[in-house]
Design a protein around this motif. Structure first.
Motif, mmCIF file in Angstrom:
data_model
loop_
_atom_site.group_PDB
_atom_site.id
_atom_site.type_symbol
_atom_site.label_atom_id
_atom_site.label_comp_id
_atom_site.label_asym_id
_atom_site.label_seq_id
_atom_site.Cartn_x
_atom_site.Cartn_y
_atom_site.Cartn_z
ATOM 1 N N ALA A 120 -0.526 78.908 25.693
ATOM 2 C CA ALA A 120 0.782 78.250 25.658
ATOM 3 C C ALA A 120 1.817 79.267 26.108
ATOM 4 O O ALA A 120 1.687 80.460 25.835
ATOM 5 C CB ALA A 120 1.093 77.750 24.247
ATOM 6 N N ALA A 121 2.835 78.798 26.799
ATOM 7 C CA ALA A 121 3.844 79.712 27.333
ATOM 8 C C ALA A 121 5.251 79.234 26.993
ATOM 9 O O ALA A 121 5.531 78.028 26.978
ATOM 10 C CB ALA A 121 3.697 79.841 28.853
ATOM 11 N N PHE A 122 6.124 80.204 26.720
ATOM 12 C CA PHE A 122 7.537 79.941 26.467
ATOM 13 C C PHE A 122 8.375 80.756 27.443
ATOM 14 O O PHE A 122 7.963 81.829 27.883
ATOM 15 C CB PHE A 122 7.934 80.361 25.049
ATOM 16 N N ASP A 123 9.558 80.243 27.761
ATOM 17 C CA ASP A 123 10.546 81.068 28.455
ATOM 18 C C ASP A 123 11.705 81.335 27.500
ATOM 19 O O ASP A 123 11.797 80.743 26.423
ATOM 20 C CB ASP A 123 11.038 80.420 29.754
ATOM 21 N N CYS A 124 12.579 82.255 27.882
ATOM 22 C CA CYS A 124 13.673 82.641 27.005
ATOM 23 C C CYS A 124 14.913 82.937 27.823
ATOM 24 O O CYS A 124 14.814 83.484 28.932
ATOM 25 C CB CYS A 124 13.276 83.870 26.175
ATOM 26 N N ARG A 125 16.074 82.573 27.278
ATOM 27 C CA ARG A 125 17.334 82.976 27.880
ATOM 28 C C ARG A 125 18.312 83.312 26.751
ATOM 29 O O ARG A 125 18.183 82.768 25.642
ATOM 30 C CB ARG A 125 17.902 81.880 28.772
ATOM 31 N N ILE A 126 19.235 84.209 27.037
ATOM 32 C CA ILE A 126 20.212 84.641 26.047
ATOM 33 C C ILE A 126 21.567 84.034 26.351
ATOM 34 O O ILE A 126 22.067 84.140 27.478
ATOM 35 C CB ILE A 126 20.335 86.183 26.019
ATOM 36 N N SER A 127 22.173 83.405 25.357
ATOM 37 C CA SER A 127 23.555 82.938 25.469
ATOM 38 C C SER A 127 24.471 84.003 24.883
ATOM 39 O O SER A 127 24.218 84.512 23.788
ATOM 40 C CB SER A 127 23.751 81.626 24.708
ATOM 41 N N GLN A 128 25.516 84.339 25.622
ATOM 42 C CA GLN A 128 26.502 85.307 25.162
ATOM 43 C C GLN A 128 27.739 84.534 24.717
ATOM 44 O O GLN A 128 28.437 83.947 25.535
ATOM 45 C CB GLN A 128 26.851 86.282 26.279
#
Length: 255
Positions: A120-128
């Motif tokens: 299983a795979a996840f992606d990630c992004r950061i909100s500032q």
């Protein structure tokens, strides 16, 4: 060329585009499952629209992410996504976004894969987010998204179970209001308000402190020490009450 010189030369290509989040800016990570519809509905046949086994895997993944070296004060999950609120004074990896994105996506993918016994795979992004109000709005957004998704999912899968094709079910729901969708569910004997809150609002995970009892081995005196553990909240509030709940985490921050 000496190795030290070569190392210095090549490191530039890794780091020259580094983005570091400025101090005093709030950070929230959103980690999303990749191709989870195929994974959960076709390969593993989880119950639709909600499956307790899947829910518990997501909870365990959030708990894992809150214990991998970052100072996370609040975790939230709905469907196949996770949101993490970092402490306002978090400085790990000098706040480099590439480190947060890569580590959190990798850790989430590894943990969920182990739980599922499949890849299983996840992606990630950061909100500032510059202000507390922005943080509150972010989590209010995800909380209301959970409500919308739950209503749509229950309607869609009731139609599918009633013999509608995927296309027919989607077309039937197009343009329908919230009231219309509630009426549709009611025609199948389901009151949306009576469904479990974790399906409609998502799940919160946060630290709680408690007193642990111990005995001094020499004096035999009873001593209490403060410990903390993760609390799973499946009864989150909505709307303004949820705003106040998120604000309670922000008030505990160092500024």
């Amino acid at each position: 060329m000496k190795f030290d010189d070569l190392d210095k030369q090549m490191r530039v290509y890794e780091t020259n585009s580094d983005v570091c989040i400025l101090p005093k800016v709030y950070m929230v990570a959103r980690i999303d499952g990749r191709n989870f519809t195929t994974l959960t509905k076709q390969k593993h046949n989880f119950e639709a629209p909600f499956d307790i086994r899947f829910r518990d895997m997501m909870i365990e993944t959030v708990k894992h992410l809150m214990n991998v070296g970052f100072n996370v004060v609040y975790g939230y999950t709905e469907s196949d996504e996770i949101s993490l609120l970092f402490s306002h004074d978090e400085t790990v990896f000098n706040r480099k976004t590439r480190k947060y994105n890569s580590i959190l996506a990798g850790e989430a993918s590894a943990k969920f894969s182990l739980l599922l016994n499949d890849l299983a795979a996840f992606d990630c992004r950061i909100s500032q987010l510059p202000t507390k109000e922005d943080v509150v709005d972010y989590f209010r957004w995800r909380n209301e998204d959970a409500f919308r998704n739950a209503l749509n999912a229950h309607c869609y899968w009731m139609l599918r179970k009633d013999g509608f094709s995927a296309k027919e079910a989607t077309q039937t729901l197009e343009g329908k209001s919230v009231a219309d969708k509630n009426e549709l569910l009611f025609s199948y004997g389901i009151n949306f308000n009576d469904l479990p809150n974790w399906q409609k609002r998502g799940i919160g995970i946060y630290w709680k402190t408690y007193q642990k009892k111990g005995i001094n081995p020499i004096t035999k005196e009873i001593k209490f020490s403060e410990r903390r553990k993760l609390h799973i909240d499946m009864e989150l509030e909505m709307k303004d009450a949820y705003n106040n709940f998120i604000n309670s985490f922000l008030l505990k921050q160092s500024i």
